[in-house]
Design a protein around this motif. Structure first.
Motif, mmCIF file in Angstrom:
data_model
loop_
_atom_site.group_PDB
_atom_site.id
_atom_site.type_symbol
_atom_site.label_atom_id
_atom_site.label_comp_id
_atom_site.label_asym_id
_atom_site.label_seq_id
_atom_site.Cartn_x
_atom_site.Cartn_y
_atom_site.Cartn_z
ATOM 1 N N LEU A 918 46.431 48.053 40.811
ATOM 2 C CA LEU A 918 45.447 47.151 41.405
ATOM 3 C C LEU A 918 44.504 46.591 40.342
ATOM 4 O O LEU A 918 44.175 45.396 40.344
ATOM 5 C CB LEU A 918 44.628 47.890 42.467
ATOM 6 N N ARG A 919 44.040 47.431 39.446
ATOM 7 C CA ARG A 919 43.175 46.962 38.371
ATOM 8 C C ARG A 919 43.889 45.886 37.550
ATOM 9 O O ARG A 919 43.280 44.878 37.162
ATOM 10 C CB ARG A 919 42.788 48.132 37.448
ATOM 11 N N ASP A 920 45.168 46.106 37.291
ATOM 12 C CA ASP A 920 45.928 45.130 36.508
ATOM 13 C C ASP A 920 46.116 43.832 37.290
ATOM 14 O O ASP A 920 45.988 42.730 36.732
ATOM 15 C CB ASP A 920 47.282 45.730 36.124
ATOM 16 N N THR A 925 39.935 44.533 33.768
ATOM 17 C CA THR A 925 40.222 45.227 32.513
ATOM 18 C C THR A 925 39.055 46.044 31.999
ATOM 19 O O THR A 925 39.234 47.074 31.366
ATOM 20 C CB THR A 925 40.635 44.195 31.449
ATOM 21 N N LYS A 926 37.832 45.601 32.269
ATOM 22 C CA LYS A 926 36.665 46.277 31.701
ATOM 23 C C LYS A 926 35.778 46.907 32.773
ATOM 24 O O LYS A 926 35.043 47.845 32.481
ATOM 25 C CB LYS A 926 35.843 45.293 30.870
ATOM 26 N N VAL A 983 45.506 55.283 52.380
ATOM 27 C CA VAL A 983 45.197 53.960 51.838
ATOM 28 C C VAL A 983 44.002 54.118 50.909
ATOM 29 O O VAL A 983 43.117 54.939 51.148
ATOM 30 C CB VAL A 983 44.854 52.960 52.964
ATOM 31 N N LEU A 984 44.024 53.335 49.838
ATOM 32 C CA LEU A 984 42.838 53.334 48.976
ATOM 33 C C LEU A 984 42.260 51.925 48.915
ATOM 34 O O LEU A 984 42.969 50.926 49.070
ATOM 35 C CB LEU A 984 43.168 53.870 47.575
ATOM 36 N N TYR A 985 40.951 51.878 48.709
ATOM 37 C CA TYR A 985 40.211 50.621 48.675
ATOM 38 C C TYR A 985 39.469 50.540 47.346
ATOM 39 O O TYR A 985 38.862 51.515 46.903
ATOM 40 C CB TYR A 985 39.219 50.549 49.838
ATOM 41 N N VAL A 986 39.508 49.344 46.745
ATOM 42 C CA VAL A 986 38.861 49.132 45.457
ATOM 43 C C VAL A 986 37.861 47.982 45.610
ATOM 44 O O VAL A 986 38.218 46.892 46.081
ATOM 45 C CB VAL A 986 39.884 48.797 44.347
ATOM 46 N N GLU A 987 36.663 48.236 45.189
ATOM 47 C CA GLU A 987 35.609 47.221 45.270
ATOM 48 C C GLU A 987 35.878 46.120 44.233
ATOM 49 O O GLU A 987 36.075 46.402 43.053
ATOM 50 C CB GLU A 987 34.256 47.857 44.987
#
Length: 1063
Positions: A918-920, A925-926, A983-987
């Protein structure tokens, strides 16, 4: 589960969290991360991100300015910094390790001084091992397949050494009394040829001008001056051989054994002298063994330049010759032959009895096309009527098949080719003394003149070539000494069939049984000066009882032979004249005695009693029949026991293009060139110093320049050994490439950096707990210790089964994907706390200590260098070297094993992978976004609760929390499924600009779609390449799916912006 070679492992999709850059750079432990949300933390992050952007831009500019073409980039390798060990250390003294570890792994630094110390301390001697605390009382013995003293080791030898040394070191650490015997082979033909060439080059003399005694002195002098290169290579490879027991197949002990073996075989009726067909090298003027005959397949007309022949000779041609039928002027039988030069030796023409074309000629005679002599037309079922004209000429003196046919029909052979390759006197004056291939042209011309030549056409054939001289092998009738092999061969076949002798891999049994079912007698005479002279004597003027044959006797000495001659002839021994056979024995004869002659046989030595039979014979599969088979025959016959009960066979090493290693191809590599590195100029100098002819040298030089345009980088012994063992004993040939060894060097660097981190974390005053007393203080500690125990169990299983790829796979997976990628990263926050919790340092020590001991048989230098620097625990004195430290066993670590915990933690690692993906996808990246996890399963929710901190650390996210089951999803957060119930959630609010990201996502999707389309339209391949293609297809489809979901989510944010940021 199949265990793939290391290169395949390095190419497979990521199996765990990626390595953190902070570990690679080994940042000081004082660098800590602030809690998410701190204003100071946010300002620091923004300043750091700005510096990183500026640095990245500068780097990118530099890269663009120095960019290379794809081909050039693929070939190039970066020169690593070489760190040298420059502390004065006497030969055999222990290496000084008081200084800090260099910042990066450097093979030359690591491998300095250790080997001489190991040898000096006697660690490789069974007498030392018997005193070890973990001594089992069992023995393990092996002998190295003795390499030819003339040459140097290549990568095939290196594979043998890597496998054998790994097994030997494991048994030694296990507590067995280990003997690994070094030795080298005198290599009769090869050595004599090298010295003869040197004498001609330096002194302008031939051996016959020197005489036998002076020539042999020159060979021994050459051996002393040049023969030590192999030993230096073995030492460079880290071979833990007992050098005090080194032997040479021409030393005094071997000579006694060879003579004793010859006499015993003769007395048992298993040795005889007779006139039979042998493989003959006209260039060497000697019989040669089957293994020295290279079968070269020709598809049609092929020109070869042969030694002693003035012009190139054409092969792959079928000459049709007419044999007139006697008494029928217009009738003839046309015969096809690839060897018209043997026509003067023809004694018959044969056809198949059921071939109707020749039925009316049965029993008739034909006229020889050159001499006009009458030859019988015979019928024989061995003739293949569908090949050529269905009629073949029969030349019993120059063809094994014709010799068998001639014996069945009572035909007398006529020898027409002399030892030097010229035509013999039975051919007549017009051909006598003419080179056989020049005579071919004269014979064809004569046939044309007589109107009996019927044509010429391309013809596929197999041409026997002498591998030592490059000459075409002739089959000549010679009086030689032969070993009767049928009876001994039957015993060897029964040993495998009964299971008394195990061959691994087991598919080699079929070749073994077939070879021994069809084995012929073994010619052991060689017309050389360098070698073991045959202990047989001609009794001059006497004949064998009841015939006209010469009278021969055998003895351990001339005096013993004279006694035998006196008893045989009934005359006083002093009146008899004895002449010793000038020939020497086949090199394979002395090599077949090596497992017991190296231990002192025929004397009943302590080594022979203690270590014979050998525990294991490991060698290349190409030596199964010529060496292993003969060792089994002679060992069983002469000692009454199998020389070993287990045989481990590895495959042939080829280059990355699948080609056999050959000097003429320029792909034969000295293992030291990979260990120490070599530039292209060095490689080419070595090539020019060889014995290649100008044409071969030009081809090999060009090929080498193409394969290694930048030379070979320094990879180190440990990387080479580990790479070779990762292939191990498999069915197919081993395709080795230098980039694969480079990948393993990077693995060495990973271990090096891990130990630097661990040593830094332990500090100077750390005192480790005994492993049996160590109990984990956190779930992550318990998980890594369980992984370590599993690795020990798998390594033990691999060594017991002698499946080294299982061992290398296990170690690579533990060190890289468990310790470095996961635990070292997960434990960093705990190590930065003050006061530091006591558990993690002890776990780190356990991982380093046990992990290095597991690694030691495969990477002895790296393991020793790092293990010596670990803190010593309380209690008795530790082992002085890791090579004699106890090898970790599954039983000793079973109290750490928690399979259920490992299974559960794999879910955490899956969540980490999803978070990183998800980050990708969102290009975070930072940023360190917040994360929420939600599961409808209470057990899964509890699992996440236990590992919240490692989850955030490993996924490079901020705080990680739990969302109660049934609670609403946070608005605007990206989400992804971890499992069917989680499930995971990313802000991403405030971290991603949807308007700016949507075009970037579209561009990325377009690029991936093009790659996917290209792979789909590509023609499917086979094997590993197709597996990689399918894996890549799956990965691209998954990446596209993620991008599409992200684009849809961002579009929703654009269309319906969320409310104020949730806390």
């Amino acid at each position: 589960m199949p265990h793939l070679p290391l290169a395949t492992l390095l190419r497979t999709p990521f199996q765990g969290p990626r390595s953190s850059p902070s570990l690679t750079r080994l940042q000081p432990l004082s660098i800590q991360s602030q809690p998410h949300g701190s204003q100071t933390s946010r300002r620091n992050r923004e300043a750091k991100q700005k510096r990183l952007r500026e640095k990245q831009a500068a780097l990118q500019a530099g890269i663009v300015g120095k960019s290379k073409s794809p081909a050039e980039a693929r070939k190039a390798w970066s020169l690593k910094e070489v760190v040298l060990y420059d502390i004065p250390t006497g030969p055999g003294d222990k290496k000084d390790i008081s200084g800090p570890l260099p910042p990066a792994y450097s093979p030359r630094y690591v491998e300095a001084a250790w080997y001489q110390w190991w040898v000096q301390e006697g660690f490789f001697k069974p007498e030392y091992q018997a005193r070890l605390p973990q001594a089992t009382g069992e023995t393990f013995s092996m002998c190295i397949p003795p390499p030819n003293v003339t040459g140097s080791l290549h990568l095939g030898h290196a594979l043998t050494v890597a496998i054998q040394d790994a097994l030997v070191r494991w048994h030694r650490m296990r507590g067995d009394q280990v003997l690994w015997v070094p030795g080298s082979d005198h290599a009769g033909i090869a050595t004599q040829a090298v010295v003869e060439k040197q004498l001609w080059k330096e002194r302008g003399v031939r051996r016959h001008e020197l005489g036998r005694e002076e020539f042999l002195r020159a060979v021994w002098q050459w051996k002393e001056e040049k023969g030590g290169d192999i030993c230096e290579q073995l030492r460079a490879l880290g071979s833990s051989l007992d050098w005090d027991r080194e032997c040479f197949t021409m030393d005094a002990g071997s000579s006694v054994a060879v003579t004793e073996a010859f006499v015993r075989l003769y007395d048992a009726g298993l040795l005889y002298r007779n006139r039979q067909l042998v493989n003959w090298s006209c260039a060497l003027r000697s019989a040669i063994s089957d293994v020295e005959v290279e079968s070269r397949a020709l598809s049609g007309r092929t020109e070869l330049q042969l030694p002693g022949c003035p012009s190139p000779v054409s092969f792959g041609l079928l000459f049709s010759v007419a044999f007139p039928v006697d008494g029928e002027p217009d009738a003839e039988v046309v015969v096809g032959t690839t060897r018209p030069e043997t026509l003067p030796g023809d004694v018959a023409v044969a056809v198949h009895p059921n071939d109707s074309r020749y039925a009316h000629l049965h029993g008739q005679q034909l006229r020889h096309p050159l001499t006009g002599q009458l030859l019988p037309l015979i019928t024989d079922a061995a003739v293949q009527p569908h090949v050529g004209t269905g009629a073949v000429k029969v030349t019993p003196a120059h063809s094994p098949a014709d010799a068998e046919m001639g014996a069945r029909h009572g035909l007398r052979p006529v020898s027409v080719i002399a030892e030097d390759g010229t035509m013999a006197s039975p051919c007549g004056g017009w051909l006598q003394g003419v080179h056989r291939f020049v005579a071919r042209e004269k014979i064809v011309l004569a046939l044309r003149e007589r109107g009996l030549f019927r044509g010429l056409q391309d013809h596929a054939m197999v041409l026997p070539i002498c591998s030592r001289s490059g000459d075409v092998v002739e089959y000549l009738l010679k009086r030689q000494w032969f070993v009767r092999c049928q009876e001994m061969g039957d015993q060897a076949a029964k040993a495998v069939a009964s299971g008394a002798l195990e061959l691994h891999p087991s598919f080699h049994r079929k070749s073994w049984q077939h070879w021994f079912a069809h084995i012929g007698d073994w010619c052991i005479s060689r017309q050389l000066w360098w070698g073991h002279r045959i202990p047989a004597y001609l009794v001059v003027g006497e004949h064998a009882e009841g015939g006209e044959e010469d009278c021969w006797v055998v003895g351990r000495s001339e005096a013993e032979a004279r006694e035998a001659a006196a008893a045989l002839t009934g005359r006083p021994g002093a009146e008899l004249t004895l002449e010793r056979d000038p020939d020497v024995l086949d090199t394979w004869f002395s090599s077949a005695l090596f497992p017991f002659s190296a231990l002192g046989w025929p004397r009943e030595t302590a080594d022979l009693v203690r270590f014979y039979p050998l525990s294991l014979l490991e060698t290349g599969s190409d030596l199964l029949l010529f060496w292993v088979g003969r060792m089994v025959m002679l060992g069983t016959q002469l000692t009454g026991q199998l020389p070993f009960s287990k045989v481990l066979l590895h495959s042939m090493v080829r280059d990355r293009q699948g080609r056999k290693m050959s000097k003429s191809l320029g792909n034969v590599l000295d293992p030291r060139d990979i260990i120490h590195g070599a530039d292209l100029q060095e490689l080419q100098v070595k090539l020019r110093a060889g014995n290649l002819d100008p044409a071969e040298l030009a081809f090999a030089t060009a090929a080498q320049r193409k394969d290694f345009p930048h030379g070979i980088p320094e990879c180190g012994t440990d990387a080479l050994r580990f790479t070779l063992c990762s292939h191990g004993v498999q069915g197919g040939d081993l395709h080795l490439s230098v980039p694969e060894v480079q990948s393993c060097r990077r693995f060495c660097n990973k271990i090096w950096n891990a130990l630097r981190f661990i040593l830094s974390a332990l500090g100077e005053n750390f005192v480790p707990q005994p492993l049996e007393a160590l109990a984990p203080s956190s779930p992550v500690d318990a998980w890594i210790l369980s992984c370590l125990a599993r690795a020990a169990r798998e390594c033990e299983r691999g060594f017991l089964a002698r499946e080294l790829p299982l061992v290398t796979h296990t170690l690579h997976h533990f060190w890289l994907h468990r310790l470095c990628d996961v635990y070292l990263e997960a434990v960093k926050p705990a190590l930065s706390l003050a006061p530091r919790p006591p558990g993690p340092p002890h776990v780190l020590f356990a991982c380093a200590d046990v992990g290095l001991r597991l690694l030691a048989p495969l990477m002895p230098f790296l393991a020793e260098e790092l293990w010596q620097r670990l803190p010593r625990g309380p209690g008795g004195p530790p082992a002085p070297s890791i090579c004699i430290a106890p090898y970790p066993t599954a039983r000793s670590l079973e109290h750490w094993q928690q399979p259920e915990l490992e299974r559960r933690f794999s879910q955490i690692l899956e969540a980490v992978q999803v978070l990183r993906a998800l980050r990708d996808t969102y290009q975070l990246t930072k940023a360190r976004p917040r994360v929420l996890l939600q599961s409808s399963e209470p057990a899964e929710q509890a699992l996440f609760q236990a590992f919240l901190e490692p989850l955030g650390t490993l996924s490079h996210c901020g705080t990680v929390g739990l969302l109660l089951p049934g609670a609403a999803a946070p608005s605007g957060w990206a989400q992804a499924s971890v499992s069917d119930s989680a499930v995971l959630y990313v802000e991403i609010q405030g971290l991603v600009d949807p308007q700016a990201q949507l075009p970037l996502l579209a561009a990325r999707r377009h690029k991936l779609q093009e790659q996917l389309n290209g792979l789909i339209t590509r023609t499917p391949s086979e094997g590993e390449a197709e597996t990689r293609r399918l894996q890549r297809l799956s990965a691209l489809r998954l990446a596209l799916s993620r991008l599409e979901q992200a684009a849809s989510h961002l579009q929703q944010l654009v269309d319906s912006p969320p409310g104020p940021r949730e806390c």
